[in-house]
Scaffold this motif. Sequence first.
Motif, PDB file in Angstrom:
ATOM      1  N   SER A  91       0.840  -1.193   0.000  1.00  0.00           N
ATOM      2  CA  SER A  91       0.000   0.000   0.000  1.00  0.00           C
ATOM      3  C   SER A  91       0.874   1.241   0.000  1.00  0.00           C
ATOM      4  CB  SER A  91      -0.914   0.015   1.223  1.00  0.00           C
ATOM      5  OG  SER A  91      -1.753  -1.123   1.275  1.00  0.00           O
ATOM      6  N   VAL A  92       0.330   2.327  -0.542  1.00  0.00           N
ATOM      7  CA  VAL A  92       1.033   3.601  -0.600  1.00  0.00           C
ATOM      8  C   VAL A  92       0.075   4.707  -0.191  1.00  0.00           C
ATOM      9  CG1 VAL A  92       0.475   3.925  -3.048  1.00  0.00           C
ATOM     10  CG2 VAL A  92       2.431   5.135  -2.073  1.00  0.00           C
ATOM     11  N   LEU A  93       0.599   5.748   0.443  1.00  0.00           N
ATOM     12  CA  LEU A  93      -0.215   6.907   0.798  1.00  0.00           C
ATOM     13  C   LEU A  93       0.688   8.110   1.021  1.00  0.00           C
ATOM     14  CD1 LEU A  93       0.312   7.269   4.099  1.00  0.00           C
ATOM     15  CD2 LEU A  93      -1.401   5.482   4.228  1.00  0.00           C
ATOM     16  N   THR A 234       4.131  25.569   4.676  1.00  0.00           N
ATOM     17  CA  THR A 234       4.769  24.686   5.643  1.00  0.00           C
ATOM     18  C   THR A 234       4.017  23.364   5.704  1.00  0.00           C
ATOM     19  OG1 THR A 234       3.412  25.591   7.433  1.00  0.00           O
ATOM     20  CG2 THR A 234       5.566  26.612   7.040  1.00  0.00           C
ATOM     21  N   GLY A 235       4.661  22.363   6.231  1.00  0.00           N
ATOM     22  CA  GLY A 235       3.999  21.070   6.393  1.00  0.00           C
ATOM     23  C   GLY A 235       4.443  20.071   5.356  1.00  0.00           C
ATOM     24  N   GLY A 236       3.792  20.078   4.203  1.00  0.00           N
ATOM     25  CA  GLY A 236       4.077  19.083   3.186  1.00  0.00           C
ATOM     26  C   GLY A 236       3.490  17.744   3.563  1.00  0.00           C
ATOM     27  N   CYS A 237       3.751  16.746   2.742  1.00  0.00           N
ATOM     28  CA  CYS A 237       3.233  15.394   2.985  1.00  0.00           C
ATOM     29  C   CYS A 237       4.340  14.375   2.768  1.00  0.00           C
ATOM     30  CB  CYS A 237       2.066  15.080   2.046  1.00  0.00           C
ATOM     31  SG  CYS A 237       0.518  15.896   2.486  1.00  0.00           S
ATOM     32  N   LYS A 238       4.381  13.363   3.628  1.00  0.00           N
ATOM     33  CA  LYS A 238       5.337  12.269   3.498  1.00  0.00           C
ATOM     34  C   LYS A 238       4.737  11.178   2.606  1.00  0.00           C
ATOM     35  CE  LYS A 238       8.744  13.526   6.292  1.00  0.00           C
ATOM     36  NZ  LYS A 238       8.871  12.941   7.639  1.00  0.00           N
ATOM     37  N   LEU A 239       5.526  10.686   1.658  1.00  0.00           N
ATOM     38  CA  LEU A 239       5.146   9.534   0.854  1.00  0.00           C
ATOM     39  C   LEU A 239       5.556   8.289   1.631  1.00  0.00           C
ATOM     40  CD1 LEU A 239       4.160   8.274  -1.824  1.00  0.00           C
ATOM     41  CD2 LEU A 239       6.479   8.586  -2.711  1.00  0.00           C
ATOM     42  N   MET A 240       4.584   7.422   1.936  1.00  0.00           N
ATOM     43  CA  MET A 240       4.826   6.265   2.784  1.00  0.00           C
ATOM     44  C   MET A 240       4.310   4.994   2.120  1.00  0.00           C
ATOM     45  SD  MET A 240       3.818   7.847   6.552  1.00  0.00           S
ATOM     46  CE  MET A 240       4.902   6.713   7.464  1.00  0.00           C
ATOM     47  N   VAL A 241       5.013   3.887   2.329  1.00  0.00           N
ATOM     48  CA  VAL A 241       4.597   2.605   1.768  1.00  0.00           C
ATOM     49  C   VAL A 241       4.591   1.543   2.861  1.00  0.00           C
ATOM     50  CG1 VAL A 241       5.435   3.136  -0.556  1.00  0.00           C
ATOM     51  CG2 VAL A 241       6.941   1.974   1.065  1.00  0.00           C
ATOM     52  N   ARG A 242       3.811   0.507   2.610  1.00  0.00           N
ATOM     53  CA  ARG A 242       3.707  -0.649   3.504  1.00  0.00           C
ATOM     54  C   ARG A 242       3.718  -1.900   2.636  1.00  0.00           C
ATOM     55  NH1 ARG A 242      -0.508  -3.995   5.488  1.00  0.00           N
ATOM     56  NH2 ARG A 242      -0.324  -4.578   7.685  1.00  0.00           N
ATOM     57  N   GLY A 243       4.526  -2.877   3.013  1.00  0.00           N
ATOM     58  CA  GLY A 243       4.578  -4.118   2.256  1.00  0.00           C
ATOM     59  C   GLY A 243       5.484  -4.066   1.050  1.00  0.00           C
TER      60      GLY A 243
END
Length: 263
Positions: A91-93, A234-243
Amino acid sequence: MEIRRLGVDDIPECMKLITDRGWSWTPAQWEMMLALGPGFGAFDGAALLGTALTTPYPEMQAISGVLVASWAGRRGIGTRLMASTLDISPSVLYATAMGEPLYARLGFHSVGETTDFHGVFTGAAPGVTREATPADTATLAELDREVSGYTRPALWERLLDPSTPYAVLMSDSGVIATRPNPEGVTIGPLIAPSASAACELIADLASGSGRVRVDTDNAEVGAFLLGQGFEQRTGGCKLMVRGAADVPGDRSRYFAPASHALG
């Protein structure tokens, strides 16, 4: 509390959550997301307490729209909603700072980050693009698959549908699209062979387009936007993956995501 699948009839309640949390999604975005994949809602009777959406691709699923009403926090609703989406892996978010701790507990790890730029473009259009049409769907879907790593022809069919509020321009080796937001338009996806080519695509599209938002992880594109009078939020978003160890595709050519919701 009951968790069930969302439908288009639930969009007005979803928009109440958007207002509560200060997000910028529009009803049209909810409609598109629910057309591209299943969404789940946590309900207390008729009241919608939270949402989580998935967009399945053959390579991995994108998770988005994870919202919990401010009055319903600290009840484990976000965790229960995420449990409804994580039966498929990987998964990605894209995670906000508020959501990142939850996703880390669920086994996601960061592989990148976007920065948010807003502004009115002050330069001239170099004229390197043409308007894309439905006849370009297969070509752009294949280019997107190579670069983003996701097989999603249904997204391009929707972006290029003349009845939808999206604009798509393409060059010989790149593409740029916009979608409306409450302040103007948001750019994404942005695919180009180099950062300089990406800047030309932005110039072609943003010239005369009013207030524009770009979420990018590229320093050269960010510097170009700042030079054109944009402001960095400010802030931004982190690209995160699982699996998975990382996201697929040739991300060196992916200068802005299709959206934070779609990866």
